[in-house]
Design a protein around this motif. Structure first.
Motif, PDB file in Angstrom:
ATOM      1  N   VAL A  39      33.073 -81.973  64.724  1.00 13.95           N
ATOM      2  CA  VAL A  39      33.777 -81.691  63.472  1.00 13.95           C
ATOM      3  C   VAL A  39      33.075 -82.396  62.319  1.00 13.95           C
ATOM      4  N   LEU A  40      32.714 -83.665  62.522  1.00 17.79           N
ATOM      5  CA  LEU A  40      32.041 -84.424  61.464  1.00 17.79           C
ATOM      6  C   LEU A  40      30.691 -83.809  61.119  1.00 17.79           C
ATOM      7  N   ALA A  41      29.964 -83.322  62.115  1.00 14.22           N
ATOM      8  CA  ALA A  41      28.681 -82.662  61.859  1.00 14.22           C
ATOM      9  C   ALA A  41      28.896 -81.380  61.039  1.00 14.22           C
ATOM     10  N   ALA A  42      29.938 -80.631  61.389  1.00 13.59           N
ATOM     11  CA  ALA A  42      30.209 -79.375  60.674  1.00 13.59           C
ATOM     12  C   ALA A  42      30.566 -79.630  59.213  1.00 13.59           C
ATOM     13  N   VAL A  43      31.430 -80.612  58.955  1.00 15.59           N
ATOM     14  CA  VAL A  43      31.802 -80.870  57.560  1.00 15.59           C
ATOM     15  C   VAL A  43      30.663 -81.538  56.807  1.00 15.59           C
ATOM     16  N   GLY A  44      29.850 -82.339  57.490  1.00 12.36           N
ATOM     17  CA  GLY A  44      28.678 -82.932  56.850  1.00 12.36           C
ATOM     18  C   GLY A  44      27.687 -81.868  56.426  1.00 12.36           C
ATOM     19  N   ASP A  45      27.465 -80.877  57.295  1.00 14.82           N
ATOM     20  CA  ASP A  45      26.576 -79.754  56.955  1.00 14.82           C
ATOM     21  C   ASP A  45      27.138 -78.945  55.790  1.00 14.82           C
ATOM     22  N   ARG A  46      28.422 -78.763  55.785  1.00 18.42           N
ATOM     23  CA  ARG A  46      29.076 -77.935  54.763  1.00 18.42           C
ATOM     24  C   ARG A  46      29.052 -78.604  53.387  1.00 18.42           C
ATOM     25  N   HIS A  47      29.238 -79.928  53.350  1.00 21.03           N
ATOM     26  CA  HIS A  47      29.413 -80.611  52.065  1.00 21.03           C
ATOM     27  C   HIS A  47      28.235 -81.474  51.634  1.00 21.03           C
ATOM     28  N   GLY A  48      27.297 -81.735  52.514  1.00 23.07           N
ATOM     29  CA  GLY A  48      26.088 -82.427  52.104  1.00 23.07           C
ATOM     30  C   GLY A  48      26.084 -83.934  52.289  1.00 23.07           C
ATOM     31  N   GLY A  49      25.039 -84.537  51.721  1.00 25.59           N
ATOM     32  CA  GLY A  49      24.688 -85.926  51.960  1.00 25.59           C
ATOM     33  C   GLY A  49      25.710 -86.957  51.537  1.00 25.59           C
ATOM     34  N   VAL A  54      29.679 -91.171  53.371  1.00 25.87           N
ATOM     35  CA  VAL A  54      31.050 -91.668  53.423  1.00 25.87           C
ATOM     36  C   VAL A  54      31.564 -91.649  54.865  1.00 25.87           C
ATOM     37  N   LEU A  55      31.277 -90.582  55.607  1.00 28.03           N
ATOM     38  CA  LEU A  55      31.763 -90.461  56.981  1.00 28.03           C
ATOM     39  C   LEU A  55      31.287 -91.605  57.868  1.00 28.03           C
ATOM     40  N   ASP A  56      30.095 -92.137  57.593  1.00 31.85           N
ATOM     41  CA  ASP A  56      29.570 -93.250  58.396  1.00 31.85           C
ATOM     42  C   ASP A  56      30.456 -94.483  58.329  1.00 31.85           C
ATOM     43  N   ARG A  57      31.250 -94.605  57.271  1.00 30.37           N
ATOM     44  CA  ARG A  57      32.087 -95.796  57.078  1.00 30.37           C
ATOM     45  C   ARG A  57      33.564 -95.539  57.361  1.00 30.37           C
ATOM     46  N   VAL A  65      47.032 -90.358  65.447  1.00 31.62           N
ATOM     47  CA  VAL A  65      46.713 -91.463  66.351  1.00 31.62           C
ATOM     48  C   VAL A  65      45.264 -91.869  66.103  1.00 31.62           C
ATOM     49  N   ALA A  66      45.046 -93.181  65.938  1.00 37.10           N
ATOM     50  CA  ALA A  66      43.682 -93.675  65.690  1.00 37.10           C
ATOM     51  C   ALA A  66      42.765 -93.284  66.842  1.00 37.10           C
ATOM     52  N   VAL A  67      41.565 -92.833  66.474  1.00 35.99           N
ATOM     53  CA  VAL A  67      40.561 -92.467  67.472  1.00 35.99           C
ATOM     54  C   VAL A  67      39.262 -93.167  67.102  1.00 35.99           C
ATOM     55  N   ARG A  68      38.704 -93.906  68.047  1.00 37.97           N
ATOM     56  CA  ARG A  68      37.463 -94.632  67.805  1.00 37.97           C
ATOM     57  C   ARG A  68      36.273 -93.995  68.528  1.00 37.97           C
ATOM     58  N   ASP A  69      36.557 -93.264  69.574  1.00 37.70           N
ATOM     59  CA  ASP A  69      35.508 -92.624  70.362  1.00 37.70           C
ATOM     60  C   ASP A  69      35.243 -91.236  69.786  1.00 37.70           C
ATOM     61  N   ARG A  70      34.086 -91.096  69.151  1.00 33.96           N
ATOM     62  CA  ARG A  70      33.768 -89.822  68.488  1.00 33.96           C
ATOM     63  C   ARG A  70      33.465 -88.688  69.459  1.00 33.96           C
ATOM     64  N   SER A  71      33.402 -88.991  70.745  1.00 34.65           N
ATOM     65  CA  SER A  71      33.221 -87.928  71.734  1.00 34.65           C
ATOM     66  C   SER A  71      34.577 -87.391  72.222  1.00 34.65           C
ATOM     67  N   ASN A  77      44.394 -76.451  67.137  1.00 33.52           N
ATOM     68  CA  ASN A  77      45.363 -76.741  66.075  1.00 33.52           C
ATOM     69  C   ASN A  77      45.530 -78.232  65.807  1.00 33.52           C
ATOM     70  N   ALA A  78      44.487 -79.013  66.058  1.00 36.51           N
ATOM     71  CA  ALA A  78      44.521 -80.448  65.792  1.00 36.51           C
ATOM     72  C   ALA A  78      44.351 -80.719  64.303  1.00 36.51           C
ATOM     73  N   THR A  79      44.788 -81.906  63.891  1.00 33.83           N
ATOM     74  CA  THR A  79      44.553 -82.394  62.539  1.00 33.83           C
ATOM     75  C   THR A  79      43.732 -83.670  62.644  1.00 33.83           C
ATOM     76  N   LEU A  80      42.608 -83.694  61.932  1.00 29.25           N
ATOM     77  CA  LEU A  80      41.741 -84.870  61.896  1.00 29.25           C
ATOM     78  C   LEU A  80      41.775 -85.434  60.485  1.00 29.25           C
ATOM     79  N   ASP A  81      42.305 -86.649  60.349  1.00 28.84           N
ATOM     80  CA  ASP A  81      42.342 -87.327  59.058  1.00 28.84           C
ATOM     81  C   ASP A  81      41.113 -88.211  58.915  1.00 28.84           C
ATOM     82  N   VAL A  82      40.468 -88.134  57.768  1.00 27.45           N
ATOM     83  CA  VAL A  82      39.262 -88.906  57.460  1.00 27.45           C
ATOM     84  C   VAL A  82      39.651 -89.991  56.460  1.00 27.45           C
TER      85      VAL A  82
END
Length: 89
Positions: A39-49, A54-57, A65-71, A77-82
């Motif tokens: 998901v992060l790769a897709a939105v990074g590609d869509r919105h740029g550098g 920002v996503l790195d931090r 629910v907090a998620v630390r494992d990016r795998s 129908n999930a919701t991912l909050d950044v």
């Protein structure tokens, strides 16, 4: 005939992530095994550098629910909050 499973995800951006993405919320539909990383790769590609920086931090909530494992795999129908780091007291 092969069938590709599509996973629908809603990404919600807060603070600096919202500014970098230029939107508060966006729907995605991704094929295959969908993980936080994909998901992060897709939105990074869509919105740029700037968003990629920002996503790195950021930290992330998967269906509130907090998620630390990016795998971590996302269900349909999930919701991912950044959530970028916040300052304050």
């Amino acid at each position: 005939m092969s069938t590709t499973t599509m996973t629908r995800v809603t990404v919600r951006y807060f603070a600096a992530a919202r500014a970098a993405a230029g939107t508060e919320t966006e729907p995605l539909e991704l094929a295959g095994d969908v993980t936080v990383d994909s998901v992060l790769a897709a939105v990074g590609d869509r919105h740029g550098g700037e968003l990629a920086r920002v996503l790195d931090r950021c930290s992330f909530l998967l269906d509130e629910v907090a998620v630390r494992d990016r795998s971590t795999r996302l269900p349909d129908n999930a919701t991912l909050d950044v959530l970028p780091p916040f300052a304050g007291g």
